[in-house]
Structure formats: C-alpha cells, structure tokens
Design an enzyme around this catalytic site. Structure first.
Site, short mmCIF file in Angstrom:
data_model
loop_
_atom_site.label_atom_id
_atom_site.label_comp_id
_atom_site.label_asym_id
_atom_site.label_seq_id
_atom_site.Cartn_x
_atom_site.Cartn_y
_atom_site.Cartn_z
N ASP A 211 3.97 54.60 28.21
CA ASP A 211 3.85 56.04 28.52
C ASP A 211 3.18 56.83 27.41
OD1 ASP A 211 4.70 56.38 31.10
OD2 ASP A 211 6.82 56.68 30.58
N LYS A 214 1.46 60.19 27.91
CA LYS A 214 2.17 61.47 28.17
C LYS A 214 1.92 62.48 27.05
CE LYS A 214 5.86 60.06 31.29
NZ LYS A 214 7.30 59.82 31.43
N HIS A 287 1.14 50.62 35.02
CA HIS A 287 2.59 50.44 35.12
C HIS A 287 3.22 51.24 36.28
CE1 HIS A 287 2.43 54.03 32.52
NE2 HIS A 287 3.67 54.30 32.93
FE LIG Z 1 4.67 56.19 33.07
#
Ligand SMILES: [Fe+2]
Length: 379
Positions: A211, A214, A287
């Site tokens: 992630d 982000k 993902h």
């Molecule tokens: Fe994610």
C-alpha cells in the site's frame, strides 16, 4: 619464535640407505624441522592426506606407485595441489626432469644429494610454502571482510525497506503493525506453496510495501470518515498505480548519480534489473485484483495476476478483518474464516487459500505475537 610449529618435511624413497643419509645430513636442522620418511608412495600419500606437511621430497622410481603418479595424485587434490614438491632425479635424466616440472614439481634435486644443496633447496621450498600460506590467510581475511560487508549491506537494505513500509503506513489510518504481519503471513503462505527461498525472502520484504502508493492519496480522501464518492473511490484506487510507479521509476537523484559514476568511469552501482523491486511493483500494482477478474485496477483474473499479488491479497484481507480499525471492530476468527471462504474462487486464488489454511497455526502465532494491542502495551 618459540611457539612456532616445526616445519614438516616428508621424504619418500624406496632406498632405505638414502633415507638414512638424509637423516644424517639434516640432523642439525631437527630443532626447526620435523623430518618424516616413507618407503612407498602410497604410504606418503596417506601421510600427506592425514597431516599438514610443508614440503615433500620424492624419488621417481618406486615400486607400485611412482613419484610421477604421486605428484599427479597430489595436484588433483585441492588441499595438496600447491604443496611444494622436490623431485629427486639422476644427473643425466633430462627427460625425467622435464616431465617432473610439467607435472608440477617445484624443484629438482640430483642424486647423489649434496648436503648443502639439499638444505638450500628445502629452505627455498619452505619459503615458497610460507608465501603461499600468507596469501591464503590474506585471501581468507578478504573473503571474511566481504562476507561481513555484504551482510551489513543486506541488513541495512532490509531495514530501509521495512522503514519505508512503516512510513507508508503512518500516512494511513492507525493500523499499528499491519504491514509487518502481512509480510510474515506472506512468507508462511509462500513456504506452504513450496516456493523457492529467494521468492519467500522477497515476498517477506515486498509484501509490506503493497500500500505504499497511499502516500500519494490526498488526506481528504485517504482519511475521510464517510463513504467515498465514485470519483473519490477512483482516486483512492489509484494507490496501486502510484505504488507501482514509486517502486519502478528510477528516482531522478539516482539517475544523476549513475551519470556521474559513468562519466567518472566507475562501475554503475544500480543495475537495471532488480528482482525484488520487480516483485514489489507487481504486488503494489495487482494486490486488489480478484481471481474472478472483478478487481482493480486492470481487472486481471486467475493466473494473469502475479502469484505474489494473489498471496498478498489474502494476507492483507485476513489481517484487515481480524484486526481492530478506527472504523470497525475486530471480527472473531470464525467470522473472518467464513468471509474468506465465501470469497474463494471469487476474490481469492483457491490454491493460495489451501496454503493459507495449511499454515493457519503460523499465521495465528504472528497475529497474536505482533498484535497491535501487544505493540501498544510495550513500555
Ligand atoms: Fe491496497
């Protein structure tokens, strides 16, 4: 030096009288040299294999195994291939002398042996052995140093990757130790899938970066407490592409660094191909893809989704469901397993799910050992 071990010299000759004469010639050297004798080449070979000698002196013509055969045998063995060997020949045996040198003899000595000649040749051979030992010790210390530096570099590389993953997580909600747990789950699942060590090692480090994109999502969307609009969701889903870009673009600074190195004719420090980063890019990008093709951003399905991304998808969702988040309570394991089971062949790869079930005990141990409550309770 008082503690220095005596130099060990082995003589092999089937003429007993020759060995007796050698003993007489070298009797004054016995305080610094240890002289051993063998009457057969096979006996000498066994002694050389068993103990550390510094020089071998061998006759050529011996029954069963000749001096040449002994020399050939020594040169085949890594531990003995550099051992200085002095070959005893007759004065007029030029062809034998040539053959001995071709087979790797260090020096030649004519029979009958002149005492001063013998001592001088032995000293010379022992000096050669000393130089060899010093070079080998130096090489060993260099190898140790390279191993140490490589281990230190590897440790700092791993630490930087973990810290980068944690930095990305700070930007997100208060998710505690989520990325660390995801890395551990991924490793266990990959091991159960019998993936090679380099894959297991890479996914352990690359999984936590899933992630990282982000950090490119605006706060008003990333931290919005209410439901996202369609437009906001689109922006949010862009974290996959942002993450892949962060991990695949060569940063501008590094490009300049490489240009500088090349212009100074130094070896380029950064190779074009980095398998770890390639895996990390695949995970960041894919993902949120789903086995049935209903995920995002590319709507990939089945094995078109990289295996590493399929593993992270399950590990990430499991941890999100089982953990307490600001916007949700932690679900109990029974509920989590039901939700996940319902998504096999939909969201999740059935093979990855089977591996996940097979290592559930390991996953539970990580979940409990690295729980956010545990972390928060640390003094
Ligand atoms: Fe994610």
């Amino acid at each position: 030096m008082a503690n220095e071990r005596k130099k060990r010299i082995l003589f092999v000759d089937d003429e007993k009288m020759f060995l007796v004469s050698v003993e007489r010639i070298l009797r004054h050297q016995m305080n610094v040299w240890q002289i051993d004798y063998a009457e057969r080449a096979a006996e000498a070979l066994a002694a050389l294999e068993e103990s550390d000698y510094d020089v071998l002196v061998t006759d050529i013509n011996m029954p069963a195994m000749t001096g040449f055969e002994l020399l050939e045998e020594l040169r085949k063995q890594p531990r003995l291939q550099d051992l200085p060997v002095i070959v005893l020949t007759g004065n007029s045996q030029d062809d034998l002398k040539r053959r001995a040198l071709e087979l790797g003899a260090t020096d030649l000595l004519s029979k009958p042996v002149h005492p001063e000649d013998l001592i001088a040749r032995l000293r010379s051979a022992l000096r050669t052995k000393d130089y060899q030992d010093q070079i080998k010790a130096y090489n060993r210390s260099l190898e140790d140093m390279v191993k140490e530096r490589t281990a230190a570099l590897e440790a700092s590389r791993r630490e930087i990757i973990w810290r980068l993953a944690k930095a990305g997580e700070y930007r997100d909600e208060d998710t505690g130790n989520h990325v660390v747990r995801v890395g551990c789950y991924c490793r266990s699942i990959a091991e159960k899938l019998n993936m090679p060590d380099h894959f297991v090692d890479a996914i352990f480090l690359a999984g936590p970066l899933h992630d990282i994109g982000k950090i490119g999502i605006p706060d008003r969307i990333l931290l919005k407490p209410a439901r996202l609009t369609d437009e906001e969701r689109n922006i949010m889903e862009g974290h996959c592409a942002i993450g892949a870009k962060i991990l695949s673009d060569i940063p501008l600074g590094l490009q300049h660094y490489n240009i500088w190195r090349e212009s100074n004719q130094k070896a380029c420090a950064f190779s074009d191909k980095n398998e770890f980063l390639e895996m990390a890019v695949g995970i960041a990008q894919a993902h949120h893809e789903k086995w049935d093709g209903s995920g995002y951003p590319q709507k990939l399905g089945g094995e078109d989704i990289p295996l590493e991304a399929r593993i992270v998808a399950l590990a990430d969702v499991y941890d999100a469901l089982i953990s307490k988040r600001p916007y949700k309570k932690a679900f109990d394991e029974k509920t989590v397993m039901e939700i996940i089971r319902a998504e096999v062949s939909g969201h999740f790869d059935p093979t990855v799910y089977e591996a996940f079930l097979a290592c559930l005990d390991d996953i539970r141990a990580v979940r409990d050992g690295l729980s956010d409550e545990e972390i928060r309770n640390c003094p």
